[in-house]
Design an enzyme around this catalytic site. Structure first.
Site, PDB file in Angstrom:
ATOM      1  N   ARG A   1       0.809  -1.212   0.000  1.00  0.00           N
ATOM      2  CA  ARG A   1       0.000   0.000   0.000  1.00  0.00           C
ATOM      3  C   ARG A   1       0.847   1.269   0.000  1.00  0.00           C
ATOM      4  O   ARG A   1       0.482   2.275   0.616  1.00  0.00           O
ATOM      5  CB  ARG A   1      -0.962   0.015   1.199  1.00  0.00           C
TER       6      ARG A   1
ATOM      7  N   SER B   1     -10.883   0.718   3.273  1.00  0.00           N
ATOM      8  CA  SER B   1     -10.191   0.281   4.490  1.00  0.00           C
ATOM      9  C   SER B   1      -9.429   1.463   5.085  1.00  0.00           C
ATOM     10  O   SER B   1      -8.549   2.029   4.427  1.00  0.00           O
ATOM     11  CB  SER B   1      -9.222  -0.856   4.170  1.00  0.00           C
TER      12      SER B   1
ATOM     13  N   GLU C   1      -4.675   4.263   6.116  1.00  0.00           N
ATOM     14  CA  GLU C   1      -4.407   4.020   4.704  1.00  0.00           C
ATOM     15  C   GLU C   1      -4.694   5.244   3.839  1.00  0.00           C
ATOM     16  O   GLU C   1      -3.921   5.548   2.931  1.00  0.00           O
ATOM     17  CB  GLU C   1      -5.214   2.820   4.209  1.00  0.00           C
TER      18      GLU C   1
END
Length: 365
Positions: free
Chosen positions: A174, A251, A357
């Site tokens: 990520r 998320s 995130e």
């Protein structure tokens, strides 16, 4: 020196709210917004902002961003460029070139319609194509890094466009060298796909069960896409304006990666709370580290699906504990208070720190 004149193509004349540009429906005003529909409009707007000394936010689909209630004290360039091109490169491979403003799921759907394999497990992810290499988007056992060839970047220091191969982007879990870094803007990306109509190997256990295939096996790309979309819908991860469980940034926390020397202590704390016989989801990570499931830790720390934040204006999704959702009347402050409660609760329970995130714009945890 900071300039006060509008950027090319700008909607000028007062502060403009940014909530309508984000999937969370949160965020205060910006000084002005440029919608760049052509690649030359995008480069011109960014160059003009930099040359004029304007503070600049380049905004894509708004699906992975949290903007402060006070807004953004500067100019916003919204990426809306379109264009896709497919080129056969031999050996059963096809290179897809997609402009940064292409809707990501529409791109994935188009590759599936054309019988091209590689992106199908990334179906249903909101946002634009230009953001996928920045975040190294991943889902259901596949990451963009596995198919990314290169990106064209506008270098803001020089104003020049350069092509950068995927291996130079520092792609990790990520993340990439482009994340939390304003030095360049993605203009387009290239992906290498297979023309055999078969999916990438199905590595994710939940997806393998849904498809009734052994882990590592493949299926036709259409079946993989439909199964992924069904799983995502069940978790509130496919955008639906009528479903507040989808009013989120996806998320909110990444799965934590625990160094090898810290893992025994973490597992001991988990066992003390949930019992020694409960299986802890664990996945190998780089350098001998272990990736744990953020959703699993959040639930075992006492935060159930639907857990409310201030006044119930924000909640954990009723379908998935990793999504923090706006129930219709929330503020960014409400969202951050809930995020802090969850983060601090997991850290207190297990000694594991969860990291956000999405990109936080003029706000923080």
């Amino acid at each position: 020196m900071r300039g006060d004149t509008p950027l090319p193509g700008e909607h000028a004349g007062g502060d403009l709210p940014l909530a309508g540009y984000t999937t969370l429906r949160l965020g205060g005003p910006a000084t002005g917004v440029v919608v760049a529909r052509q690649p030359d409009e995008l480069t011109a707007a960014v160059r003009a902002a930099d040359e004029g000394g304007h503070r600049l936010l380049v905004l894509g689909g708004g699906s992975n961003v949290v903007i402060a209630d006070e807004g953004f004290a500067g100019h916003v360039v919204r990426v809306a460029t379109k264009g896709r091109q497919y080129d056969s490169v031999g050996d059963g491979l096809v290179q897809l070139t997609a402009e940064a403003g292409e809707d990501w799921d529409e791109v994935v759907a188009d590759t599936v319609r054309q019988g091209l394999g590689g992106l199908e497990c990334l179906s249903g992810i909101p946002g634009l194509t230009g953001a996928t290499p920045v975040q190294n988007v991943g889902a259901y056992g596949v990451e963009v890094s596995e198919v990314l060839v290169s990106v064209d970047l506008l270098d803001r220091a020089t104003g020049r466009v350069r092509t950068v191969p995927a291996e130079d982007l520092g792609l990790g879990y990520r993340t990439s060298v482009l994340k939390h870094n304003d030095s360049a803007v993605v203009l387009r990306a290239r992906f290498l796909l297979r023309d055999d109509g078969r999916s990438a190997p199905i590595r994710y256990a939940e997806l393998a069960r849904a498809l009734d295939v052994e882990p590592g096996g493949t299926v036709d790309v259409g079946s993989a896409r439909e199964a992924v979309l069904a799983l995502r819908r069940g978790k509130g991860m496919v955008l639906d304006p009528d479903d507040h469980d989808t009013w989120s940034a996806g998320s909110f926390f990444t799965n934590p990666i625990v160094p090898a020397d810290e893992l025994p202590g973490v597992l001991e704390r988990i066992a003390a709370r949930v019992g020694p016989d409960q299986r802890v989801p664990q996945y190998p990570a780089a350098d001998g580290a272990t990736k744990l499931s953020a959703a699993w830790l959040i639930e075992r720390a006492g935060f159930a699906k639907g857990h409310p934040g201030p006044g119930g204006r924000v909640r954990l999704s009723t379908k998935h504990t990793l999504a923090l959702t706006n129930r219709g009347a929330a503020t960014t402050r409400d969202l951050l208070l809930l995020a802090r409660e969850v983060r601090d609760g997991v850290r207190l329970a297990f000694g594991v720190s969860l990291a956000p995130e999405p990109v936080l714009v003029d706000c923080s945890l």
